[in-house]
Design an enzyme around this catalytic site. Sequence first.
Site, PDB file in Angstrom:
ATOM      1  N   GLU A 174      29.732  66.128  64.067  1.00 40.91           N
ATOM      2  CA  GLU A 174      28.681  65.250  63.541  1.00 40.91           C
ATOM      3  C   GLU A 174      27.432  65.267  64.422  1.00 40.91           C
ATOM      4  O   GLU A 174      26.837  64.232  64.707  1.00 40.91           O
ATOM      5  CB  GLU A 174      29.224  63.829  63.359  1.00 40.91           C
ATOM      6  CG  GLU A 174      30.420  63.791  62.417  1.00 40.91           C
ATOM      7  CD  GLU A 174      31.024  62.412  62.245  1.00 40.91           C
ATOM      8  OE1 GLU A 174      31.535  62.127  61.157  1.00 40.91           O
ATOM      9  OE2 GLU A 174      30.986  61.622  63.212  1.00 40.91           O
ATOM     10  N   ASP A 191      39.054  61.774  56.777  1.00 33.70           N
ATOM     11  CA  ASP A 191      38.500  60.698  57.600  1.00 33.70           C
ATOM     12  C   ASP A 191      38.972  59.326  57.134  1.00 33.70           C
ATOM     13  O   ASP A 191      38.184  58.564  56.568  1.00 33.70           O
ATOM     14  CB  ASP A 191      36.967  60.770  57.566  1.00 33.70           C
ATOM     15  CG  ASP A 191      36.309  59.938  58.658  1.00 33.70           C
ATOM     16  OD1 ASP A 191      37.014  59.440  59.548  1.00 33.70           O
ATOM     17  OD2 ASP A 191      35.077  59.796  58.620  1.00 33.70           O
ATOM     18  N   GLU A 238      37.294  51.080  58.028  1.00 33.02           N
ATOM     19  CA  GLU A 238      36.011  51.713  57.735  1.00 33.02           C
ATOM     20  C   GLU A 238      35.861  52.065  56.255  1.00 33.02           C
ATOM     21  O   GLU A 238      34.853  51.745  55.634  1.00 33.02           O
ATOM     22  CB  GLU A 238      35.846  52.972  58.589  1.00 33.02           C
ATOM     23  CG  GLU A 238      34.564  53.730  58.345  1.00 33.02           C
ATOM     24  CD  GLU A 238      34.453  54.965  59.217  1.00 33.02           C
ATOM     25  OE1 GLU A 238      33.516  55.744  58.993  1.00 33.02           O
ATOM     26  OE2 GLU A 238      35.289  55.158  60.119  1.00 33.02           O
TER      27      GLU A 238
END
Length: 828
Positions: A288, A368, A396
């Site tokens: 990332e 993820d 998340e």
Amino acid sequence: MTIESGLDGWLRYAPLSAALSNTQRRYSSIIVLNTDESSPVYTAGKELQDGLKKMLRQQIDIHSELTPGLASSIVVGTLDSFSSAGGNTSGIPVLKEDGFWLNSHADNDCVYIVGQNECGAIYGAFEYLMRLAQGNFASIASASNPSAPIRWVNQWDNLDGTIERGYAGPSIFFRAGEVVKDMTRIAQFARLLASIRVNAVVVNNVNANPKLFSESNLDGLRRIADAMRPWGVRIGISLYFDSPKEFGGLPTSDPLDPAVNDWWQDITAKVYQKVPDLVGYTIKANSEGQPGPLTYNRTLADGANMFARALKPHGDGIVMYRAFVYNHHLDESVWIHDRANAAVDYFKELDGEFDDNVIVQIKWGPIDFQVREPPSPLLANLRKTKAAIEFQVAQEYLGQQSHFVYMAPLWREILDFDMRIDGSPSRIRDIVSGERLGWSRSGYTTVLNIGSDTTWIGHHLSMSNLYAYGRIAWDPLADPVLIIQDWTRLTFGLDENVVDTITKISMQSWPTYENYSGNLGIQTLCDIIYTHYGPSPGSQDGNGWGQWTRANAHSIGMDRTVATGSGNSGQYPPEVAARFEDIETTPDNLLLWFHHVPYTHRLKSGKTVIQHFYDAHYEGAAHAQTFPSEWAKLKGLIDDHRFEHVAFKLQYQAGHALVWRDSVNYFYFTKCGIPDEKNRVGNHPWRIEAEDMQLSGYKVASVTPAEAASGGKAIITESNKASGTAQKELTFPTGTYDIAVNYFDHLGGRAKYGIFLGEKLIGEWAGNLEDRLGHDFSEYLDGHSATRVTFHGVQVETGDLLKIVGQPDGSELAPLDYVSILPEGIID
């Protein structure tokens, strides 16, 4: 009833009833076989003293020596100290590192708590106390050993005091670039971790800041370690790979450059001067946009081993090197491109090249932390390189602690999965324990986001996930039902109605969320570009992040087969690969993870894919409506403060589940044009669109994405200076209704609203959810900010004038989506 903030979590030690406490023996003393106040053994003794005083109303003195004829005492110490003091160790089974032996029915009416080490001693003390706290006075004489030596948590705290994916206030560790001065909350946090047998915490974000190495912060790390050490919790830190260049003034951070190696050796020595029992480093690199060894044309092993060598002279410190390495600029038009392949592609060929104090930290799934993924194939591709599995207590992608999702069943499903390495049983729990491949050091870690809020995590019920993580990391065979029952009794009390209700909601929460957020293995259909929170199925595609659905007008799903797709199925051992390669043997709940199919493809249930989508989202949203009513039955059985907190959260979740349902269903209906067989999608007979009301001071506004609003539009006030009015004459039959208003509550202001029937005010509310909910908020009218307020039991007469008055504030222009007039039993 006592007001409780939630700060004690499951360690409340609530007074037991006289009927229970009177059946328990009275203790004459607590014998602590270590008087060093920084010792976990000493802390265990103090914890026992405090817990017994609160629960049993017994004031018991602490002593430090075993004496002949000892009776009715609690003895706590290590195996070595117990033996040295004359204790009889002949009946104690073999204890692993951190294990303990608890014997509460010795002949002399004593309780013996003996740890293999000091951590084991405090774990045994907590085990005894939490048994008593549940009214369990049954005698026990047994050993308990951990499944794996690594049981860590990773905080994602930033030096400025924010927390990435933090939904419960600012950091307890950092503020304004520095470690905080007051260690009170940090010690309280260590106490909670010790009680669930977590042995280390990485205190800063994996997206690390090299200023952590400033002199003042190094001293701050010392103070954090000192505060946590009495609880047996060690600290580690996350590193920024380019620290030598950006903080140390070197021209490069090349891991094969001698000067860079020297810099890391020197800075590591400085850290150990402050924190001599540092547990190690966590590294996120080449992910990332983060720099890493690939930046310098070196291998990932070159980078990991540089840190490993720096740690080696100082003891048992390890490098947790995250396998979260992938290209986030992938080209979706290339059919074989697949982010899910990245971990194996990057790490498999390096197996055996990592130093022995490097652990590869592998997210449980290939993408993820989605609502459902298969296990990461990397867990079956490392043989010589030790690994730890990474879970995420921070929700998340699972509602960010504004929705409740109990995750222990998800984790158990992953840990129970059989990878069939070399054709032999290879449960993931046995891989990460080290047992299957003969690893000496491996285990568990989780992303955690506790903050300064007294709830710790933003939702009282979501604390069950932290508790469950510790229980499962210690014993991956632990039953999620028994875990939530234990947690409930410890957190909310022994009333069986409370235990049964919370267990029911908890065990239904994951399948419910999966149904309304994304099923059949399509992932969580949230906005992956922005906040990872609300619905935005279209955001999955057309970008480089690789969390694709490849949805078009005719078909959907990732083709991950070897025959025609990305080859991801072939990364698994042959038996598993064959199962996922074949559409007939792929389970339906992972169908769209591994296969690209027409919307009309028939599932094993007989339904088409698109009809399953419609039905599942309706069923999930409908089931979410039951959570507030189930919780309401507990009023008076739980203190008002925590009761109202959870009631509000569950009511919000119920409303937002409807936003999810409509957004996802309408998106796919629009894309494929296939109608819902039950004629629900796009058909809302009890709904009044705001744009169809008579407007004064309001105007129609588009919403992006369009499916985030009913009919694709909302209304907003014409300016932020004056209020707006929307009204409509009702034609529904006279009767009693629930009136629900869907509106948008985004950052930028706190609009106010009033709703009237005729001139009678039936309710008021404010757009202030940013003050009441902790998730990542939006600045826009979208699926993140869409929400609902409901007024129950309103008497409506045919011909009544319904009027809503919105008062804007700042950039929040009192936005409205629709109003639903709902008869009893109708969900909308």
